[in-house]
Design an enzyme around this catalytic site. Structure first.
Site, PDB file in Angstrom:
ATOM      1  CG  ASP A   1      -6.942   8.950  10.728  1.00 40.72           C
ATOM      2  OD1 ASP A   1      -8.058   9.149  10.206  1.00 40.72           O
ATOM      3  OD2 ASP A   1      -5.916   8.746  10.066  1.00 40.72           O
TER       4      ASP A   1
ATOM      5  N   GLY B   1       4.398   7.802   2.894  1.00 41.21           N
ATOM      6  CA  GLY B   1       5.264   6.654   2.664  1.00 41.21           C
ATOM      7  C   GLY B   1       4.479   5.470   2.134  1.00 41.21           C
ATOM      8  CB  SER B   2       5.215   2.657   0.451  1.00 38.89           C
ATOM      9  OG  SER B   2       6.583   2.405   0.725  1.00 38.89           O
TER      10      SER B   2
ATOM     11  N   GLY C   1       0.843  -1.195   0.000  1.00 47.00           N
ATOM     12  CA  GLY C   1       0.000   0.000   0.000  1.00 47.00           C
ATOM     13  C   GLY C   1       0.872   1.238   0.000  1.00 47.00           C
TER      14      GLY C   1
ATOM     15  NE  ARG D   1      -8.779   6.906   6.310  1.00 43.71           N
ATOM     16  CZ  ARG D   1      -9.857   7.563   6.660  1.00 43.71           C
ATOM     17  NH1 ARG D   1     -11.044   7.105   6.272  1.00 43.71           N
ATOM     18  NH2 ARG D   1      -9.792   8.666   7.389  1.00 43.71           N
TER      19      ARG D   1
END
Length: 892
Positions: free
Chosen positions: A624, A499-500, A494, A628
Site C-alpha cells: 500500500d 478508525g481515526s 485524520g 498518503r
C-alpha cells in the site's frame, strides 16, 4: 608447430577413402591490393554439391556461391574476392561432408601485396620537461622490406630505418606532434599523429560539497580537475573551525570523497581541497562553509549552589562552555524531588532560578541540566537543602526550630491515630467487623470494607489477555504495552475506514510529556479478528529501526463501559508536517502556496526508496505504498508508514492475496491486478506511482481513468504521462518501475543509486534557521493556525507548514518579544516535562505564574479552533480526489 605440420602433411598425402576425391585443389596466389582473387575446387564421388570454403579454419559464408557439374557425381565451385585487402590474406581450402566424414582439399595461400600496413602505431606520450623517452613504429608488407621515416614537430628525425623502428628522443620542453612513414615497393603509408604532452600541475578541484552529514561525521565529495597529463595520486583536505583550530588530512584517490569524523557538534567549519600528481599539488579550491548538526550537551552544569531565605530560594550554577553545549542553548531544566518523589520540572533561560515559598523546599534535592533543541545533557550532582544550613538571616534559626517542633508534634499525633486505626481494622473481616462479645443485648455492627458508586462504573486496567488474540502476537506486544492512564488524547488529526488518528500526550517514566499520535480503532468494531489485524500492524513496526520507516512507541488498550473487548490504540511518533500527499497539495492549493525545488522533491523520493529498501531487506511487502502513507517529520524527512496491508514472506519471494480485500487499484502492479501476486517488484511499481505523485504535487494518478478501467488501460501498454515540469531523467526512472515484466524493474538499491546521483547533480536549495522562540502572547494565535492546518490533515498530524526552516517559513520574532521563553513543539519533545511551566530570568509572583498557566491552558484549549477558507478549499479537493481514488473490491 611440429605436430601441426605433421597433421597437414597427413591430410595432404593421405589418400581419401574410396569413392570421394578432389580432382582440383586451390592454388597459391599473390595479388596486389585492390585486385581480384579467385580460388577453385572440384570433388568427385558426391551426389549433391555440398562444398564449403574455409579461411584459416573459419567457415566462409557466401550468398552467391555456384556449383558447376563436370559429370555424374562430379562438381566444381569457386571462391572469389573482388577487391583484395590485407585482411583477405591467409590460408584457404574447401571441405566436403559425406556419410558423416569430412574430406579436405589441399590448402592454398593468398598473399596480398600493397603499401605497408601498421601493426604498431606511435602512441601519445606524457613526460616531464627534458626527460628522454622512446617512440615505437612497426609496419609490414608484402612486399618486403618495409622502411620507416620519423617526423617530430614537422621536422624529419634522422634517416630511413628498417621496420620495426624505435626513435629515442633526448627530451622536449613543450608539447609537440609526431608521426612515422612506412615505405615499400608499392608505396608509402602514414601513421596516426601522436602528441608529446608535458606534465604540469593539476588544476583546482571543482564541485566540493557535503554529500551527507550523520551525527558528527561529514562526507565530502568533489570532482577532480584537469590532471596535468599525469594520474592524480593524493588529495589534501584542509579543515578549519571558525572558533579556532585547523587540521590537514591526506587521502588516496580515487574515489574522490572522504568521511571527516570526530567533528564537534553545532560548530561552523570550512573545508578546501587540493590534489597532487607526480609534478606537484594543485591550488586549493575555494572554502566550503558548513555547520555540523546540534547535539545534546556533553557536560552537566557545575557549581550548583543555593541561597535560602524565609521567603525565597535562589539557585545558581555555572554556564557551559560552547564546546560543551554542542548546540544553541534552549533552556536549563531544573528537576527536584521531595521525600524521594519527583516533582514537576522547571525551565529557565538564565543560569539562575528564583523560587518563592522557601519552606516547601526543606530537605529537597535539586539537579540541573542544559538543554538544546535536540535534548538535555547529563544532570549535575544532587544538591540537598538541609534546614540547619538553609537559614541565612538573623533570627531565622529560632523560627526554624519552632517549625521543627510543631512538625514533630503533628507527626506524633498522626502516628497515634494511624496505630489505633490499624488495630481496629485488624478485627474486621472482608464483610465488615466481627460480632461483639455476647452480652445482655446482642447487637451487630457492620463497617463497609469498600464503597461503590452506582452512577459511575469503575473500569479496571485492560490487558492483552482480554483481547482474545493469539499467544505469539500477545508475547510480541507485551513489552510495548502502555497503560491507558499515561495517555491524554487531543483533537482528531485524520479519519479512515477502520478508525481515526488523534493527537495525544504521553507521560514518560521521568515525568516528562511527549507529544505523540494515536491510531484508534473504530468503536463499532467488536470482533477479535479486526482487533488482531490492527495489532499485527503494530507488531510489524515493533522491529523497525530505520530513519525512513516510522517506528512504534507502544500499544495501549481503552476499556469501554458495557463492552467485552477494549479498543486497541497504536502509539506512534507525532509527525509535524503530516502525510506527504497533503503536504504536496498544500504547496499548490494552500492559503499561501509555496515552491518546492526539484532537489527537495528528489530528496523525498530518496527517503521513500531508502525506507522501502529497508523493508524489503526485512522480507516485508508493503502492498500500500503511496504518498498518503508517507509521513513528514519536523526535519522534513519522509518516513514510510501505514502497514495495514503489509505481509511478511517467510519462504519464497511472493505473497498471494487469498481473501476479499479493498486495495488501492491505481498503485497496484499489473501482475497483482491479474493474479493477486505481490512481490518486492510490485512495491517498486507502487514506488514509481509515488514518484509521479511527488512530481505532480499531489495530483491523483491516471486522471480521467476510472478504477474499473485501470487493468485494460495498463494491459494495452499505457502508462502515467510525464508530469509538467518533470525532468526527462526523473521520468525515465519512474517509467522503469512500470515494466510489465517484474524482474526487469530496478531494485530499490538501484533506485537509491540513481536518485543519489540525480540529487548530487542538482544545486542545493537555500534554507533558513528554524524558529525556536515565539512570543507567549502569540501562542494562542499560533495554536489556532496549527489547528486550522491540522484539521484537514490526513495521517499522523500536520502542523503549520510555516514552522519549517525553508522558503515558506514565517519570519522571526522581534528581540523585545523574547523575554519569555516559549518552546516550540519539537523543542518541548526534546526537553520533556510540562512545557507550560516556563519561568523567565526574573522572579515571578504567584499571580504572574497563575496568569501564565491560564494563558497556556487557553492556548492549548484553542488549538483545535479555526479553519481558513483556503483550508476548506483544500479539504474539498482532498474529498474529491479521495472519491476518485476509492478502492475497489477484488474477489479472489
Amino acid at each position: 608447430v611440429c605436430v601441426c605440420v605433421c597433421v597437414c602433411v597427413f591430410l595432404v598425402l593421405a589418400p581419401p577413402p574410396a569413392g570421394v576425391w578432389f580432382t582440383k585443389n586451390p592454388t597459391n596466389q599473390t595479388v596486389s591490393q585492390g585486385n581480384q582473387a579467385r580460388l577453385g575446387c572440384a570433388v568427385q564421388g558426391v551426389g549433391e554439391p555440398d562444398i564449403v570454403w574455409r579461411k584459416d579454419g573459419e567457415k566462409l559464408y557466401s550468398t552467391d556461391q555456384m556449383f558447376i557439374s563436370l559429370g555424374e557425381q562430379h562438381w566444381e565451385t569457386y571462391h572469389s574476392v573482388k577487391s583484395v585487402q590485407q585482411q583477405d590474406a591467409g590460408q584457404y581450402w574447401c571441405e566436403v561432408e559425406f556419410h558423416g566424414l569430412t574430406f579436405s582439399s589441399e590448402p592454398a595461400w593468398i598473399t596480398v601485396e600493397g603499401v605497408p600496413h601498421f601493426v604498431q602505431e606511435p602512441q601519445d606520450v606524457a613526460t616531464l620537461p627534458a626527460v628522454p623517452f622512446n617512440l615505437t613504429c612497426a609496419a609490414v608488407g608484402p612486399p618486403e622490406p618495409v622502411e620507416v621515416l620519423w617526423w617530430l614537430g614537422g621536422v624529419q628525425e634522422g634517416g630511413v630505418r628498417p621496420s620495426p623502428s624505435i626513435l629515442h628522443v633526448p627530451g622536449v620542453n613543450s608539447s609537440v606532434k609526431f608521426y612515422c612513414e612506412a615505405k615499400n615497393a608499392r608505396g608509402i603509408s602514414v601513421s596516426r599523429t601522436g602528441t608529446v604532452h608535458i606534465k604540469v600541475l593539476p588544476s583546482v578541484p571543482a564541485g566540493l560539497q557535503v554529500l551527507r552529514m550523520v551525527d558528527n561525521n561529514v562526507t565530502l565529495s568533489w570532482k577532480p580537475g584537469f590532471n596535468g597529463h599525469s594520474d592524480l595520486l593524493t588529495c589534501t583536505i584542509q579543515l578549519s573551525r571558525r572558533s579556532g583550530g585547523r587540521r590537514e588530512q591526506q587521502v588516496q584517490v580515487p574515489p574522490h570523497l572522504q568521511v571527516l569524523s570526530g567533528l564537534r557538534s553545532h560548530c561552523n567549519y570550512s573545508a578546501r581541497i587540493s590534489c597532487a600528481n607526480e609534478v606537484g599539488a594543485s591550488p586549493f579550491s575555494p572554502w566550503l562553509h558548513f555547520q555540523t548538526p546540534e547535539s545534546v550537551p556533553s557536560a552537566a552544569p557545575r557549581n550548583l549552589t543555593f541561597d535560602l531565605s524565609e521567603q525565597h530560594l535562589t539557585l545558581r550554577w555555572a554556564g557551559l562552555q560552547e564546546h560543551e553545549l554542542q548546540g544553541k542553548l534552549l533552556a536549563y531544566k531544573v528537576q527536584w524531588s521531595l521525600g524521594g518523589e519527583a516533582q514537576e520540572a522547571l525551565l529557565f533561560k538564565q543560569n539562575e532560578a528564583h523560587l518563592s515559598g522557601a519552606g516547601r523546599f526543606f530537605n529537597a534535592s535539586f539537579q540541573v541540566s542544559a538543554c538544546t533543541v535536540i535534548g538535555c545533557g547529563p544532570w549535575s550532582p544532587p544538591l540537598l537543602l538541609l534546614p540547619a544550613a538553609a537559614v541565612q538571616v538573623p533570627g531565622g534559626r529560632s523560627h526554624m526550630w519552632v517549625g521543627l517542633l510543631l512538625g514533630l508534634l503533628v507527626a506524633a499525633m498522626l502516628g497515634l491515630f494511624l496505630s489505633a486505626l490499624v488495630r481496629r481494622r485488624g478485627k474486621e473481616t472482608q464483610f465488615g467487623s466481627a460480632f461483639k462479645p455476647p452480652g445482655a443485648e446482642s447487637s451487630v455492627s457492620f463497617t463497609a470494607a469498600r464503597s461503590f458508586n452506582r452512577n459511575c462504573v469503575e473500569l479496571q486496567e485492560s490487558t492483552l489477555d482480554s483481547l482474545g488474540i493469539n499467544d505469539d502476537l500477545k508475547a510480541k506486544l507485551q513489552d510495548v504495552l502502555i497503560p491507558e492512564r499515561l495517555l491524554t488524547l487531543g483533537h482528531m488529526l485524520g479519519k479512515g475506514e477502520f478508525g481515526s488518528v488523534r493527537e495525544a500526550f504521553l507521560k514518560m517514566e521521568d515525568a516528562s510529556v511527549q507529544k505523540v499520535a494515536v491510531k484508534v480503532l473504530k468503536s463499532d468494531i467488536t470482533s477479535s479478528s479486526d482487533i488482531e489485524q490492527c495489532l499485527k500492524e503494530a507488531a510489524y513496526m515493533k522491529d523497525f529501526h530505520h530513519p525512513n520507516v516510522i517506528q512504534l512507541i507502544g500499544v495501549s488498550l481503552h476499556r469501554r463501559p458495557g463492552q467485552r473487548l477494549p479498543i486497541p490504540m497504536v502509539v506512534l511518533p507525532f509527525m509535524k508536517h503530516g502525510d506527504l500527499h497533503t503536504f504536496l497539495l498544500l504547496s499548490r492549493l494552500g492559503e499561501q502556496p509555496f515552491e518546492l525545488s526539484v532537489q527537495t522533491l528528489v530528496q523525498f523520493m530518496l527517503d521513500v526508496a531508502r525506507g522501502m529498501e529497508y523493508l524489503s531487506s526485512k522480507s516485508i511487502i508493503h502492498r500500500d505504498l503511496a504518498a498518503r502513507n508517507c509521513m513528514l517529520n519536523e526535519n522534513m524527512t519522509v518516513c514510510v508508514a501505514d502497514f495495514g496491508l503489509s505481509k511478511k514472506i517467510y519462504s519464497g519471494d511472493y505473497y498471494r492475496q487469498g481473501s476479499v480485500s479493498k486495495l488501492p487499484v491505481k498503485w497496484i502492479a499489473l501482475e497483482s491486478l491479474a493474479d493477486n501476486v505481490y512481490t518486492t517488484q510490485s512495491d517498486v511499481w507502487a514506488f514509481g506511482v509515488t514518484m509521479w505523485e511527488i512530481m505532480a504535487r499531489g495530483q491523483t494518478p491516471y486522471p480521467g481513468v476510472e478504477n474499473s478501467e485501470i487493468y485494460e488501460y495498463l494491459i494495452k501498454g499505457e502508462r502515467l504521462k510525464q508530469p509538467a515540469d518533470c525532468r526527462d531523467d526523473i521520468y525515465e526512472i519512474m517509467h522503469s518501475c512500470w515494466s510489465p515484466v517484474p524482474k526487469c524493474r530496478p531494485s530499490f538499491q538501484h533506485l537509491i543509486e540513481q536518485l543519489e546521483a540525480l540529487w548530487l547533480s542538482l544545486s542545493p536549495a537555500p534554507t533558513k534557521e528554524p524558529l525556536l522562540y515565539v512570543n507567549l502572547e502569540g501562542e494562542e494565535e499560533a495554536d489556532e493556525e496549527v489547528g486550522a492546518s491540522g484539521a484537514g490533515a490526513r495521517g499522523l498530524g500536520l502542523e503549520a507548514a510555516a514552522s519549517w526552516g525553508v522558503p515558506w517559513q514565517c519570519g522571526g520574532t522581534e528581540d523585545e518579544e523574547k523575554d519569555w521563553l516559549m518552546v516550540a513543539s519539537g523543542a518541548a519533545l526534546a526537553i520533556g516535562g510540562d512545557y507550560r511551566y516556563i519561568i523567565g530570568p526574573c522572579a515571578a509572583t504567584e499571580e504572574e505564574e497563575e496568569a501564565a498557566a491560564a494563558a497556556a491552558a487557553a492556548a492549548a484549549a484553542g488549538g483545535g479552533r479555526g479553519r481558513t477558507e483556503s483550508m476548506d478549499t483544500l479539504q474539498e479537493v482532498r474529498d474529491e480526489e479521495e472519491e476518485e481514488e476509492e478502492d475497489v473490491v477484488i474477489n479472489v
